[in-house]
Every structure is written in structure tokens, then in C-alpha cells.
Scaffold this motif. Sequence first.
Motif, PDB file in Angstrom:
ATOM      1  N   LEU A  94      31.124  42.726  51.341  1.00  0.00           N
ATOM      2  CA  LEU A  94      32.134  41.776  51.801  1.00  0.00           C
ATOM      3  C   LEU A  94      33.398  42.490  52.258  1.00  0.00           C
ATOM      4  O   LEU A  94      34.001  42.139  53.284  1.00  0.00           O
ATOM      5  N   ALA A  95      33.807  43.507  51.497  1.00  0.00           N
ATOM      6  CA  ALA A  95      35.029  44.233  51.837  1.00  0.00           C
ATOM      7  C   ALA A  95      34.879  45.045  53.116  1.00  0.00           C
ATOM      8  O   ALA A  95      35.874  45.364  53.776  1.00  0.00           O
ATOM      9  N   ALA A  96      33.622  45.383  53.474  1.00  0.00           N
ATOM     10  CA  ALA A  96      33.385  46.203  54.666  1.00  0.00           C
ATOM     11  C   ALA A  96      33.399  45.390  55.958  1.00  0.00           C
ATOM     12  O   ALA A  96      33.363  45.965  57.056  1.00  0.00           O
ATOM     13  N   ILE A  97      33.453  44.057  55.846  1.00  0.00           N
ATOM     14  CA  ILE A  97      33.495  43.221  57.047  1.00  0.00           C
ATOM     15  C   ILE A  97      34.798  43.464  57.792  1.00  0.00           C
ATOM     16  O   ILE A  97      35.879  43.530  57.190  1.00  0.00           O
ATOM     17  N   ASN A  98      34.696  43.580  59.094  1.00  0.00           N
ATOM     18  CA  ASN A  98      35.879  43.840  59.922  1.00  0.00           C
ATOM     19  C   ASN A  98      36.895  42.713  59.759  1.00  0.00           C
ATOM     20  O   ASN A  98      36.576  41.536  59.944  1.00  0.00           O
ATOM     21  N   GLY A  99      38.114  43.080  59.404  1.00  0.00           N
ATOM     22  CA  GLY A  99      39.179  42.104  59.197  1.00  0.00           C
ATOM     23  C   GLY A  99      39.435  41.777  57.743  1.00  0.00           C
ATOM     24  O   GLY A  99      40.431  41.119  57.428  1.00  0.00           O
ATOM     25  N   VAL A 100      38.549  42.217  56.821  1.00  0.00           N
ATOM     26  CA  VAL A 100      38.725  41.979  55.390  1.00  0.00           C
ATOM     27  C   VAL A 100      39.408  43.190  54.761  1.00  0.00           C
ATOM     28  O   VAL A 100      38.924  44.317  54.891  1.00  0.00           O
ATOM     29  N   ALA A 101      40.518  42.945  54.090  1.00  0.00           N
ATOM     30  CA  ALA A 101      41.254  44.032  53.449  1.00  0.00           C
ATOM     31  C   ALA A 101      40.717  44.328  52.052  1.00  0.00           C
ATOM     32  O   ALA A 101      40.552  45.494  51.673  1.00  0.00           O
ATOM     33  N   SER A 102      40.399  43.285  51.282  1.00  0.00           N
ATOM     34  CA  SER A 102      39.888  43.485  49.926  1.00  0.00           C
ATOM     35  C   SER A 102      39.233  42.197  49.434  1.00  0.00           C
ATOM     36  O   SER A 102      39.370  41.135  50.041  1.00  0.00           O
ATOM     37  N   VAL A 103      38.503  42.319  48.315  1.00  0.00           N
ATOM     38  CA  VAL A 103      37.806  41.192  47.701  1.00  0.00           C
ATOM     39  C   VAL A 103      38.196  41.100  46.237  1.00  0.00           C
ATOM     40  O   VAL A 103      38.265  42.121  45.542  1.00  0.00           O
ATOM     41  N   HIS A 104      38.464  39.901  45.754  1.00  0.00           N
ATOM     42  CA  HIS A 104      38.745  39.727  44.324  1.00  0.00           C
ATOM     43  C   HIS A 104      38.225  38.366  43.871  1.00  0.00           C
ATOM     44  O   HIS A 104      37.805  37.542  44.683  1.00  0.00           O
ATOM     45  N   ASP A 105      38.246  38.153  42.542  1.00  0.00           N
ATOM     46  CA  ASP A 105      37.694  36.925  41.942  1.00  0.00           C
ATOM     47  C   ASP A 105      36.270  36.653  42.432  1.00  0.00           C
ATOM     48  O   ASP A 105      35.920  35.514  42.778  1.00  0.00           O
ATOM     49  N   ILE A 131      20.897  30.961  44.304  1.00  0.00           N
ATOM     50  CA  ILE A 131      21.997  31.780  43.812  1.00  0.00           C
ATOM     51  C   ILE A 131      23.281  31.363  44.516  1.00  0.00           C
ATOM     52  O   ILE A 131      23.278  31.091  45.717  1.00  0.00           O
ATOM     53  N   ALA A 132      24.372  31.315  43.773  1.00  0.00           N
ATOM     54  CA  ALA A 132      25.662  30.906  44.318  1.00  0.00           C
ATOM     55  C   ALA A 132      26.675  32.043  44.184  1.00  0.00           C
ATOM     56  O   ALA A 132      26.560  32.906  43.299  1.00  0.00           O
ATOM     57  N   LEU A 133      27.652  32.027  45.061  1.00  0.00           N
ATOM     58  CA  LEU A 133      28.701  33.055  45.070  1.00  0.00           C
ATOM     59  C   LEU A 133      30.026  32.404  45.423  1.00  0.00           C
ATOM     60  O   LEU A 133      30.095  31.510  46.276  1.00  0.00           O
ATOM     61  N   SER A 134      31.082  32.851  44.760  1.00  0.00           N
ATOM     62  CA  SER A 134      32.437  32.453  45.145  1.00  0.00           C
ATOM     63  C   SER A 134      33.321  33.693  45.092  1.00  0.00           C
ATOM     64  O   SER A 134      33.107  34.583  44.262  1.00  0.00           O
ATOM     65  N   ALA A 135      34.291  33.765  45.991  1.00  0.00           N
ATOM     66  CA  ALA A 135      35.166  34.935  46.049  1.00  0.00           C
ATOM     67  C   ALA A 135      36.421  34.613  46.856  1.00  0.00           C
ATOM     68  O   ALA A 135      36.432  33.678  47.678  1.00  0.00           O
ATOM     69  N   THR A 185      30.964  30.220  48.574  1.00  0.00           N
ATOM     70  CA  THR A 185      32.267  29.581  48.738  1.00  0.00           C
ATOM     71  C   THR A 185      33.305  30.687  48.793  1.00  0.00           C
ATOM     72  O   THR A 185      33.476  31.427  47.813  1.00  0.00           O
ATOM     73  N   LEU A 186      33.983  30.812  49.931  1.00  0.00           N
ATOM     74  CA  LEU A 186      34.945  31.887  50.136  1.00  0.00           C
ATOM     75  C   LEU A 186      36.322  31.310  50.435  1.00  0.00           C
ATOM     76  O   LEU A 186      36.442  30.343  51.203  1.00  0.00           O
ATOM     77  N   GLN A 187      37.331  31.902  49.841  1.00  0.00           N
ATOM     78  CA  GLN A 187      38.715  31.474  50.087  1.00  0.00           C
ATOM     79  C   GLN A 187      39.478  32.595  50.765  1.00  0.00           C
ATOM     80  O   GLN A 187      39.590  33.698  50.216  1.00  0.00           O
ATOM     81  N   PRO A 188      40.021  32.351  51.968  1.00  0.00           N
ATOM     82  CA  PRO A 188      40.784  33.396  52.657  1.00  0.00           C
ATOM     83  C   PRO A 188      42.234  33.454  52.169  1.00  0.00           C
ATOM     84  O   PRO A 188      42.846  32.409  51.886  1.00  0.00           O
ATOM     85  N   GLU A 189      42.768  34.643  52.068  1.00  0.00           N
ATOM     86  CA  GLU A 189      44.167  34.839  51.716  1.00  0.00           C
ATOM     87  C   GLU A 189      44.735  35.895  52.649  1.00  0.00           C
ATOM     88  O   GLU A 189      44.289  37.046  52.644  1.00  0.00           O
ATOM     89  N   ALA A 190      45.696  35.503  53.476  1.00  0.00           N
ATOM     90  CA  ALA A 190      46.262  36.418  54.469  1.00  0.00           C
ATOM     91  C   ALA A 190      47.177  37.427  53.796  1.00  0.00           C
ATOM     92  O   ALA A 190      48.056  37.066  53.006  1.00  0.00           O
ATOM     93  N   VAL A 191      46.982  38.693  54.093  1.00  0.00           N
ATOM     94  CA  VAL A 191      47.848  39.748  53.552  1.00  0.00           C
ATOM     95  C   VAL A 191      48.908  40.160  54.552  1.00  0.00           C
ATOM     96  O   VAL A 191      49.840  40.892  54.224  1.00  0.00           O
ATOM     97  N   ASN A 192      48.766  39.683  55.800  1.00  0.00           N
ATOM     98  CA  ASN A 192      49.717  40.015  56.852  1.00  0.00           C
ATOM     99  C   ASN A 192      50.307  38.718  57.384  1.00  0.00           C
ATOM    100  O   ASN A 192      49.617  37.901  57.962  1.00  0.00           O
ATOM    101  N   SER A 193      51.573  38.512  57.146  1.00  0.00           N
ATOM    102  CA  SER A 193      52.210  37.268  57.587  1.00  0.00           C
ATOM    103  C   SER A 193      52.494  37.251  59.077  1.00  0.00           C
ATOM    104  O   SER A 193      52.794  36.208  59.652  1.00  0.00           O
ATOM    105  N   VAL A 194      52.381  38.419  59.733  1.00  0.00           N
ATOM    106  CA  VAL A 194      52.619  38.493  61.176  1.00  0.00           C
ATOM    107  C   VAL A 194      51.377  38.001  61.905  1.00  0.00           C
ATOM    108  O   VAL A 194      50.270  38.425  61.593  1.00  0.00           O
ATOM    109  N   PRO A 195      51.498  37.095  62.883  1.00  0.00           N
ATOM    110  CA  PRO A 195      50.314  36.597  63.601  1.00  0.00           C
ATOM    111  C   PRO A 195      49.588  37.714  64.321  1.00  0.00           C
ATOM    112  O   PRO A 195      50.161  38.747  64.646  1.00  0.00           O
ATOM    113  N   CYS A 196      48.299  37.500  64.568  1.00  0.00           N
ATOM    114  CA  CYS A 196      47.487  38.482  65.276  1.00  0.00           C
ATOM    115  C   CYS A 196      48.046  38.685  66.685  1.00  0.00           C
ATOM    116  O   CYS A 196      48.140  37.718  67.454  1.00  0.00           O
TER     117      CYS A 196
END
Length: 312
Positions: free
Chosen positions: A236-247, A258-262, A293-304
Motif C-alpha cells: 500500500l505504501a509503495a503506491i504512487n502518491g501514498v506517503a505512508s500507511v497507518h492503522d 477477508i477484510a482490510l481497513s487502513a 475500507t481506506l481513509q485518505p489523509e492529506a499530508v500536503n495542504s498545498v493543492p496539486c
Amino acid sequence: MSEHHHHLSVDKGESHESHHLGHHGHHHHLTGALYLTLGFALVEVLAGWWSGSLALISDAGHMLTDSTALGLAALAAWLARKPPTGRHTYGLVRMEVLAALANSLLMVMLIVFIAREALDRFAQPIAVQGGTVTAVAVLGLLVNLGVAWQLSKGEATLNTRAALMHVMGDILGSVAALVAGLVIQFTGWTTIDPLLSLLVSGLILVSAWRLLSESVHVLLESVPEHIDLKAVGADLAAINGVASVHDLHIWTLSSGRIALSAHLDIDYLADWTAILVRARHLMDAHHGIGHITLQPEAVNSVPCPSCCPEPK
């Protein structure tokens, strides 16, 4: 988040429709095998009691464990066709696990009974009708071979393969009862009966322990044994645009589900749609995880800068 849940709902509906006939045929093969196995287990109990053979009774116990495996597989196939409700949002798939836990405990009680009876018979042997034991054991062997053949014709799912494995073990139990009957019939050595009943009890213990441990594993929401949590997180962390994975959490809903949430820390929220599509495909194709079930959290507040111009 809302788009993600909408896509999951659509996919689930399509999967339910496209696999309905497959589940129905799968359920038919399993219930047919269940009736054969459970019916002959009753025959063996009665024959064992009448002939005085503990080996027949223990083999009936082993056939009961097979009936449990077949029954749970049929239950899973039936529950897979039931849609979720407002109260049971996952459906009733966990009933399979609860039934497995109860049956594994009953198997342990059966093992204790057979072991105690066998030890008593070592000390005080009783007469056993070898001819009856031989005849019933031959019939049991034929029934088990028929059940194995019937299961091999059905859909090759995880549950069917597990049930087939149990039936192959039960074939060994029937062979043990047959050996006991032949030895008693031709030599009169009745000690072979409790001796082989302990062997069959060992087979039951292996099945019971596996079923008990798997049930507890699922109820504790543990990571499935065949899945590497670190490897999933790294993918998951290796996907382009993903900085890190937690929870990150991975658990079993029911057999084969099988279910997954992160939470995914991503560089820009504008990239979320592409990241979600890539993550869902990666989890399904590489790890067999179909409910995520995935929840995005932006680490960069500056727009793309490439696709999201600065607001004026």
C-alpha cells in the motif's frame, strides 16, 4: 470515503448475482455429502453399540467430525447468498464460526469419552462381534469413497477442499475399523478394538484442534495466517502518491472472505481516485483481500500544481 463505499456496494451486488448459481450447485453437493455422512454415522453408532465395538463407535465419531466440516461448508455456501441487513451489515457469515467453535468443543468431549472407554476395555476386555464390525466397516468405507467422489465433482472452493480433506481422513478411520473387525473375526484378539479406537480418536483430535484454533483465531479478529501484514502495508505504501500507511487492520469475516481497513497518508487529495483504484486491485490480485475500507489523509495542504490551480 463515500465514493469508496458506493463502489464496494455495486461490486458486491454484481458478485452476488454472478455467483448465485455457482453457490447453489456448491450447496447441493455439500448437503448431499452431509446427509450420507451423517446418516451412516448413526448406523455405525447403533452397530457399534450392538456389536460391542468401540472402534465402530469412534469411527462414527470421526464421521461426525466430517459431518461438521461438511455442514459448516454448506452453511457458508448458504450464508454467502444472504444479503446484509440494516442490523447485520455483514450478513450472518459469522454464524459459521460460532457453529465451528461449538462443534470443536463437542468433539473434544467425544474424544474424552472414547479414551476413557478404551482404557477401561484394556483392563477388562469385552466380547466383540467381529463379523458385524467387518461388514459395517466395509459399508462405511464405500460411503466415504462415495462422498469423496461427490465432493470432487463440486465447485473447488476452499470449503470444499477442506471438507474433502476431512473425508479422506475418515476413509482411514473406516479402514481402521475394518482391520479391527477382521483381526477379531479371525484371531479373537479383542484388544485390537480399543487400540484402534484410540487411533481414530487421535484423528478426531487433530481435526478438533484445528477447527478450535481457527475459530478462536477468527473471533479474535486476528490476521489470517496466510497473509503477511507487513507485506500488505509495504504494498500500500509503495503506491504512487501514498506517503505512508497507518492503522492497518486485516481480519477474517468468514471462510474465504477477508477484510482490510487502513488510513493512507497521501500527497494530494486530488490523486485519491487513482490511488483507491490501484489499492483495490493490488489487494485483490496479490493478497486475496476483496473487502477494503481506506481513509485518505492529506499530508500536503498545498493543492496539486499539475491539476489543481491555486484559488483566486
